[in-house]
Design a protein around this motif. Structure first.
Motif, PDB file in Angstrom:
ATOM      1  N   ARG A   1      -9.848   4.611  -2.513  1.00  0.00           N
ATOM      2  CA  ARG A   1      -9.300   3.699  -3.528  1.00  0.00           C
ATOM      3  C   ARG A   1      -9.173   2.276  -3.004  1.00  0.00           C
TER       4      ARG A   1
ATOM      5  N   ILE B   1      -4.263   5.017   4.133  1.00  0.00           N
ATOM      6  CA  ILE B   1      -3.248   5.281   3.110  1.00  0.00           C
ATOM      7  C   ILE B   1      -3.862   5.547   1.739  1.00  0.00           C
ATOM      8  N   LEU B   2      -4.863   4.728   1.373  1.00  0.00           N
ATOM      9  CA  LEU B   2      -5.411   4.789   0.014  1.00  0.00           C
ATOM     10  C   LEU B   2      -6.795   5.436  -0.062  1.00  0.00           C
TER      11      LEU B   2
ATOM     12  N   SER C   1       0.775   3.976  -3.097  1.00  0.00           N
ATOM     13  CA  SER C   1       0.022   5.166  -2.668  1.00  0.00           C
ATOM     14  C   SER C   1       0.456   6.423  -3.408  1.00  0.00           C
ATOM     15  N   ASN C   2       1.698   6.449  -3.882  1.00  0.00           N
ATOM     16  CA  ASN C   2       2.213   7.627  -4.587  1.00  0.00           C
ATOM     17  C   ASN C   2       2.055   7.534  -6.094  1.00  0.00           C
TER      18      ASN C   2
ATOM     19  N   MET D   1       0.829  -1.204   0.000  1.00  0.00           N
ATOM     20  CA  MET D   1       0.000   0.000   0.000  1.00  0.00           C
ATOM     21  C   MET D   1       0.866   1.257   0.000  1.00  0.00           C
ATOM     22  N   SER D   2       1.958   1.222   0.735  1.00  0.00           N
ATOM     23  CA  SER D   2       2.869   2.366   0.753  1.00  0.00           C
ATOM     24  C   SER D   2       3.507   2.580  -0.615  1.00  0.00           C
TER      25      SER D   2
END
Length: 370
Positions: A260, A256-257, A226-227, A222-223
């Motif tokens: 989404r 985080i998302l 996420s960008n 997820m990290s």
């Protein structure tokens, strides 16, 4: 040839029965002893007279001599059953599923998880995780773990898809059985008539992992994504696994998302899950071990883009067999998720079908007994 199979009641159990029955020569007999009647995933074995459950056996097996005993995933229940019921020397074939080696203390507590996942596990169940870490060094050669390790020395053949898993088993159990390639998953079982489906739709549909098990390393993935500069919809199957971990992953995903993140917490019918795999464009998997191979193979066959951790032996397996998969490391360097092109998708389809076509899987199955 008389073959006795010791197998758990899992999603792939019926497929395994069909595969071995198809691979049998005239005069061969396959008898299947299934553990855990209650965990059936909708499986109905009533049409198979050669399928039995452990609680129905009594002393039935004391009188029989088997040419081969095939152990589908080596665990303490099967070891105990073998030692109780098998009274004559036999050829032992261990079909390695993965958990038997990756969940062993010798493999290493930290190897399966990224730092963020480890922190989340400690927050979810601190006493359990700390005791596991502290006690792991003592568990390998005592109790159930020790009994399984001792039994492994009797194994004559290990059958599995990845040769690297076989090498890991040899190292952990200090054994040297013969290696034979074996595929648990056949593409024909889901229908080879489907066409590759390279979609360019928005938002980009991504499937993250295959379960709520921490080995998916959801936090790290997820990290990473996420960008991303793309518009994303991230679907994460979380219908089974550790409840305390899953609840924290859902909170983390939404944090985080945001919108989404689409967690799937209900168990899906097989056909519905196959439709889900058809609908996505990308599969992103944080496994550091062989896991979810059937999902990955089918996504590749459908022409989807698959991202894997290069630590995972599955990554090298696909690359060495001419199959284009993406490395998670590339997501660390870029802010875009790159889809494979049509030429790569077509070549992937050819290569993965050559490996997992049912005819080849039947041939590999028959060779287990040679």
């Amino acid at each position: 040839m008389k073959n006795l199979h010791l197998i758990n009641n899992e999603k792939i159990t019926k497929d395994m029965i069909k595969l071995f029955d198809e691979a049998a020569n005239d005069g061969d007999i396959n008898i299947y002893v299934i553990f855990d009647r209650k965990i059936n995933y909708g499986n109905d074995y009533s049409v198979y007279p050669h399928v039995l459950f452990t609680e129905d056996l009594g002393d039935l097996f004391h009188q029989y001599v088997y040419d081969n005993v095939i152990i589908h995933s080596l665990d303490i229940k099967k070891v105990s059953f073998f030692e109780t019921h098998i009274k004559y020397k036999t050829n032992i074939i261990w079909l390695l599923w993965g958990g038997e080696i990756y969940n062993r203390p010798e493999y290493g507590y930290n190897k399966l998880y990224g730092r963020e996942t480890l922190r989340l596990l400690l927050a979810s169940a601190p006493l359990k995780e700390i005791s596991k870490f502290v006690l792991n060094r003592f568990r390998a050669n005592i109790g159930r773990m020790g009994k399984i390790k001792s039994f492994a020395k009797k194994v004559n053949v290990i059958g599995t898809t990845l040769h690297e898993d076989y090498l890991t088993a040899k190292k952990i159990f200090k054994i040297d059985p013969e290696f034979k390639e074996f595929n648990f998953y056949t593409l024909n079982s889901v229908g080879h008539e489907v066409e590759p489906n390279i979609m360019s739709i928005k938002p980009m549909q991504i499937i993250l992992g295959n379960s709520g098990d921490p080995s998916n390393n959801h936090c790290e993935i997820m990290s990473l994504i996420s960008n991303s500069t793309e518009e994303l919809s991230v679907i994460s199957p979380l219908s089974y696994g550790q409840f305390s971990y899953i609840s924290k992953i859902i909170k983390k995903g939404k944090s985080i998302l945001n919108h989404r993140f689409k967690p799937l917490t209900s168990f899906m019918d097989y056909r519905d899950y196959v439709e889900l795999l058809h609908s996505v464009q990308v599969g992103v998997f944080g496994f550091r071990r062989q896991q979810g191979l059937g999902n990955v193979v089918y996504l590749i066959y459908l022409g989807k883009t698959v991202y894997l951790d290069p630590i995972n032996p599955m990554y090298n397996f696909f690359i060495e067999n001419g199959i284009a998969v993406r490395s998670l490391d590339s997501l660390k360097k870029r802010k875009s998720i790159f889809l494979i092109n049509e030429e790569e998708a077509k070549q992937n389809r050819i290569e993965v079908f050559n490996l997992f076509a049912r005819e080849r899987c039947i041939l590999l199955t028959s060779k287990l007994f040679i």
